[in-house]
Design a protein around this motif. Structure first.
Motif, mmCIF file in Angstrom:
data_model
loop_
_atom_site.group_PDB
_atom_site.id
_atom_site.type_symbol
_atom_site.label_atom_id
_atom_site.label_comp_id
_atom_site.label_asym_id
_atom_site.label_seq_id
_atom_site.Cartn_x
_atom_site.Cartn_y
_atom_site.Cartn_z
ATOM 1 N N VAL A 28 0.868 -1.169 0.000
ATOM 2 C CA VAL A 28 0.000 0.000 0.000
ATOM 3 C C VAL A 28 0.907 1.221 0.000
ATOM 4 O O VAL A 28 1.800 1.349 0.839
ATOM 5 N N THR A 29 0.692 2.094 -0.978
ATOM 6 C CA THR A 29 1.535 3.285 -1.081
ATOM 7 C C THR A 29 0.708 4.531 -0.880
ATOM 8 O O THR A 29 -0.500 4.555 -1.149
ATOM 9 N N TYR A 58 5.678 2.679 -9.463
ATOM 10 C CA TYR A 58 6.849 1.838 -9.306
ATOM 11 C C TYR A 58 6.962 1.496 -7.829
ATOM 12 O O TYR A 58 7.100 2.380 -6.975
ATOM 13 N N LEU A 59 6.868 0.226 -7.509
ATOM 14 C CA LEU A 59 6.840 -0.204 -6.116
ATOM 15 C C LEU A 59 8.247 -0.569 -5.665
ATOM 16 O O LEU A 59 8.860 -1.509 -6.183
ATOM 17 N N GLU A 92 7.737 -4.131 -0.701
ATOM 18 C CA GLU A 92 6.483 -4.541 -0.099
ATOM 19 C C GLU A 92 6.342 -3.808 1.227
ATOM 20 O O GLU A 92 7.324 -3.509 1.899
ATOM 21 N N THR A 93 5.129 -3.474 1.564
ATOM 22 C CA THR A 93 4.912 -2.713 2.786
ATOM 23 C C THR A 93 4.139 -3.528 3.800
ATOM 24 O O THR A 93 3.380 -4.427 3.456
ATOM 25 N N LYS A 94 4.366 -3.203 5.041
ATOM 26 C CA LYS A 94 3.631 -3.810 6.139
ATOM 27 C C LYS A 94 3.106 -2.698 7.020
ATOM 28 O O LYS A 94 3.512 -1.550 6.903
ATOM 29 N N HIS A 117 -8.706 14.193 1.510
ATOM 30 C CA HIS A 117 -7.514 14.698 0.812
ATOM 31 C C HIS A 117 -6.352 13.718 0.894
ATOM 32 O O HIS A 117 -5.210 14.095 1.180
ATOM 33 N N THR A 118 -6.661 12.454 0.602
ATOM 34 C CA THR A 118 -5.652 11.400 0.678
ATOM 35 C C THR A 118 -5.671 10.582 -0.601
ATOM 36 O O THR A 118 -6.726 10.330 -1.178
ATOM 37 N N ARG A 119 -4.482 10.190 -1.015
ATOM 38 C CA ARG A 119 -4.358 9.286 -2.154
ATOM 39 C C ARG A 119 -3.696 8.005 -1.664
ATOM 40 O O ARG A 119 -2.652 8.022 -1.021
ATOM 41 N N LEU A 120 -4.330 6.896 -1.978
ATOM 42 C CA LEU A 120 -3.883 5.607 -1.472
ATOM 43 C C LEU A 120 -3.937 4.600 -2.614
ATOM 44 O O LEU A 120 -4.857 4.627 -3.435
ATOM 45 N N GLN A 121 -2.945 3.713 -2.662
ATOM 46 C CA GLN A 121 -2.943 2.690 -3.698
ATOM 47 C C GLN A 121 -2.560 1.343 -3.098
ATOM 48 O O GLN A 121 -1.602 1.256 -2.321
#
Length: 834
Positions: free
Chosen positions: A262-263, A274-275, A278-280, A303-307
């Motif tokens: 999740v970015t 471009y990742l 990996e996120t935790k 006002h947030t952008r999440l992917q």
């Protein structure tokens, strides 16, 4: 009219989501008797649905619809009285419908078809006494829909039997209709061109949406056949309704895989992401809990952008569903991809590599956009299913936070399941090859067959012939096999040519694929047993065979065939996949004429199986003459091979295996040809699709070891983490590009050859009335296999040692067992081999 009713299947759920509920109603799928020819369709009233009228919007313009994309909801309230019994309805629409009763999902449909053979479905619904409501979401998208979705004009038809006829049948009672204005087409991108537009959905999805205004639906076409029996044979134009014989597509909620990353906004880079790792943490945990179905809400602040990058863990064809609350102005984009890509601009689209890896790669996709209007419950779901192994979910909020209360997919495909089997402890890689091959076949099997689900969703005869035999190895269910062949039969041109792809809104031609279509008839005769259906198709077979004869030259060779003469994506051939000499104006080509030999072999087999001996004799004698001409024209004595052209400069595996399969060479030349096929390193090689014919040739000569070696390509797919089989080797069409498609079922044929080649289970007579078990185990010492038969299954459990076999063969019909010097007669039932 007789009917077949399948066992009760609970098809339930909120119509807005397609989800299942505990208090679901019971719906039984009913099959009206099959009708194989048009006959008196639209001349006489032949079936109950012919007494219903098609309805649509009024023609006076009062609905305010001005573009080709029209999304409607039809509604009918009705009452069930005590003692009324069960409700039986026939239903269809143009182009598509989503049917619900009292908010509970009943069905999607109809199956993609042609206007002259439009499909309808039948259901038995058990409703308690009281007030009820039918709702049908119906849409027509014209050029914005998938290429295979054909149309006559917008329409919806429903016929109810018995006491419900006057309460529900369209044309006999009034239905309400309203326009749904939540959908806007966006075009398509990412090289996806055959699967329809991406969509912008506002407020809530079309299954959940309600019209702003309800009006009275108008009759678009009266009941078929006019006022009664048509004395003079006049046929009503438009839809010719036929009861589908296919089961409903799977409609199953799935929550597979896991979100890998999740970015946040700072890490976005334009339309591509471009990742870097990996996120935790909280975001990933929250997304994974959500897709797992845990009762929580994922809140994306204002006002947030999440992917999120969601690895499904397998390839899926499915409807994405997301349920949201609040967040007026928030935008959600749900894209699908077959794989992630390396940022390598030297390769088209970037390299793909390990399909399970996301770190250091881009995740581009194809999908739809949802815009929330802040309502308490908005449901994001598009009109068409999407597909791939990866999903990318982008969320961008405005002045309000958005709550995501659920996210999942509803799997959609033909209910094709593996009934056949093959295993050997001596090569565990065969199990993985079967797994990815069969998943590719499942993903390309829907209301019709696809070459690939992601890019085209088209049915091509070359692909289809291979796929039909894979299905024959997987299941005793031959309904989708018959449907594919009859769709081609219904489409043939004035000269008998089948379209290069069908159904489709376009017009594409290619005679080599007509020859593949003709070979399907012989395959069917050997492996299946519906004689009545086959008799109805014979006129089409004869038309196409006669049409091919038109293109013979004075020597009896096919020359200057029309259209795209595709053969295989061979490195060293033209990029368009045509063999040397195959293009119009270039003269004659060996491969096309060898396919003509196979088509004549197929036609003769069908005619003789149906008792038409003179017709069979005609094709057998003609095939013998053509084979002699091919040898004279293309045989190169210096090489001991057939050339692709009379100039004897181009040589390929393709010509050799087709000649050997068609028995076009005398015995001495056949042995020489096969030896050079195996040993000559300079032959142009078959790729994924055409290896089907190469493998068939290997087993004809008893060389299972060669088949095992050429499976290294499929082993490489497994090693790369592919869930399905690719369109071509990664060397690509011209030696530089990657394979475009990660899911192409023309590469699923190792399943067929494991069972018919390594295990050696084959039909030895028309309609599989006799069996031959002639294993070619190669390097394998033990084999267990199970192969479908119209009367059950043929099963083998064998060990091989010192040129001898021992074990058991169980078969529903008599036949023969052959291995090396061993010859045994097989009786119906269990047989001991030793």
């Amino acid at each position: 009219m007789n009917m077949k009713i399948i066992a009760a299947t609970v098809l339930a759920g909120c119509a807005a989501q397609g989800a299942f509920t505990a208090d679901a109603i019971s719906v039984k799928r009913v099959f009206r008797d099959a009708r194989y020819t048009r006959g008196n369709t639209n001349i006489l009233k032949l079936q109950p649905v012919d007494y219903a009228s098609w309805i649509w919007l009024p023609e006076d313009g009062s609905a305010g619809v001005k573009n080709e994309c029209t999304f409607l909801k039809f509604r009918k309230r009705f009452k069930v009285n005590p003692g009324d019994g069960k409700l039986l309805v026939d239903v269809s629409a143009d182009e598509r419908f989503f049917l619900a009763v009292d908010g509970v999902f009943v069905a999607r449909g109809p199956n993609r078809a042609v206007v002259e053979n439009w499909q309808y479905q039948t259901y038995e619904i058990d409703l308690p006494p009281g007030e009820h409501t039918f709702e049908a979401t119906v849409w027509r998208t014209g050029t914005k829909g998938p290429l295979a979705q054909l149309s006559y004009r917008g329409g919806f038809v429903l016929k109810a039997d018995g006491v419900f006829n006057d309460r529900l049948t369209t044309g006999r009672t009034g239905w309400e209709v309203g326009v749904l204005d939540c959908m806007t087409p966006l075009g398509h991108n990412n090289d996806v061109w055959g699967t329809g537009d991406e969509w912008r959905i506002v407020g809530t999805g079309l299954y959940d949406a309600s019209p702003a205004k309800w009006i009275k639906a108008a009759v678009a076409r009266g009941s078929a056949g006019g006022r009664g029996p048509e004395t003079y044979g006049g046929r009503t134009g438009g839809w010719m309704l036929f009861p589908t014989q296919l089961p409903d597509q799977i409609e199953r909620v799935a929550r597979p895989g896991a979100v890998k990353a999740v970015t946040r906004a700072a890490e976005f880079r334009g339309v591509h992401t471009y990742l870097e790792s990996e996120t935790k943490g909280a975001d990933v945990d929250a997304f994974n809990a959500l897709i797992a179905g845990k009762p929580l809400a994922l809140t994306v602040p204002a006002h947030t952008r999440l992917q999120a990058a969601w690895d499904l863990g397998d390839y899926f064809c499915a409807y994405p569903v997301m349920v949201v609350r609040g967040g007026a102005g928030a935008k959600v984009s749900w894209s699908w991809a077959e794989s992630t890509r390396h940022p390598d601009t030297k390769l088209k689209g970037g390299g793909r590599g390990d399909r399970g890896r996301v770190v250091g790669k881009y995740l581009d996709g194809y999908g739809d956009i949802f815009v929330s209007d802040g309502r308490e419950r908005g449901v994001f779901s598009p009109p068409w299913f999407r597909c791939g192994k990866w999903c990318r979910i982008d969320v961008e909020t405005g002045d309000e936070p958005l709550e995501i209360t659920d996210a999942y997919i509803v799997e959609s495909r033909y209910p094709l399941e593996m009934e056949g089997a093959f295993s050997s402890p001596d090569d565990p890689t065969l199990g993985d090859i079967r797994r990815i091959s069969f998943r590719a076949m499942q993903m390309c099997c829907h209301e019709m067959l696809f070459d690939c689900p992601y890019y085209e969703q088209q049915m091509y005869p070359g692909d289809t012939r291979v796929q039909l035999n894979v299905i024959s190895a997987a299941t005793r269910d031959d309904r989708i096999i018959r449907r594919a062949i009859e769709l081609y039969d219904l489409s043939t041109r004035d000269d008998g040519q089948a379209p290069f792809n069908w159904p489709t809104r376009g017009t594409q031609e290619g005679a080599t694929y007509t020859l593949c279509y003709l070979c399907m008839y012989g395959d069917y005769v050997m492996n299946h047993a519906n004689r009545e259906w086959l008799r109805a198709r014979v006129p089409g077979l004869r038309k196409s065979m006669a049409g091919m004869e038109y293109y013979e030259n004075a020597e009896g060779l096919l020359e200057n065939l029309p259209g795209w003469q595709f053969m295989d994506w061979v490195v060293g051939w033209r990029r368009c996949g045509e063999a040397p000499g195959g293009r119009f104006g270039e003269g004659v080509n060996a491969e096309a004429n060898l396919f003509w030999v196979l088509a004549m072999k197929s036609a003769a087999l069908v005619e003789r199986a149906l008792g038409n001996d003179l017709q069979a004799q005609y094709w057998e004698e003609k095939r013998t003459r053509l084979a002699k001409t091919i040898v004279r024209k293309f045989w190169c004595a210096e090489r001991g091979l057939l050339s692709d052209t009379p100039e004897k400069k181009d040589f390929s595996e393709h010509a050799q295996c087709l000649a050997l399969l068609g028995d076009a060479l005398p015995a001495d030349k056949a042995e020489e040809c096969f030896r050079h096929l195996v040993t000559d390193a300079d032959l142009k090689r078959t790729t994924v699709y055409f290896s089907y014919y190469l493998f068939e040739c290997y087993f004809k000569f008893g060389r299972g070891d060669l088949f095992q070696k050429r499976l290294d390509l499929w082993r490489s797919y497994v090693d790369k983490g592919l869930a399905t089989t690719q369109e071509a080797p990664d060397s690509g069409k011209n030696g530089k590009l990657e394979s475009r498609s990660d899911c192409h079922a023309w590469g699923a044929h190792p399943i067929w050859f494991m069972q018919t080649g390594l295990a050696g289970i084959k039909s030895a007579a028309p309609f599989f009335e006799k069996v031959l078990v002639a294993p070619c185990p190669g390097t394998l010492g033990k084999i267990r296999a199970k192969h479908p038969h119209p009367l059950g299954f043929v099963e083998v459990d064998l060990e091989f040692n010192g040129g001898k076999a021992r074990g058991t063969v169980s078969t529903p019909v008599a036949g023969d067992f052959v291995y090396g010097d061993m010859r045994r007669q097989l009786a119906a039932g269990a047989n001991r081999i030793e």
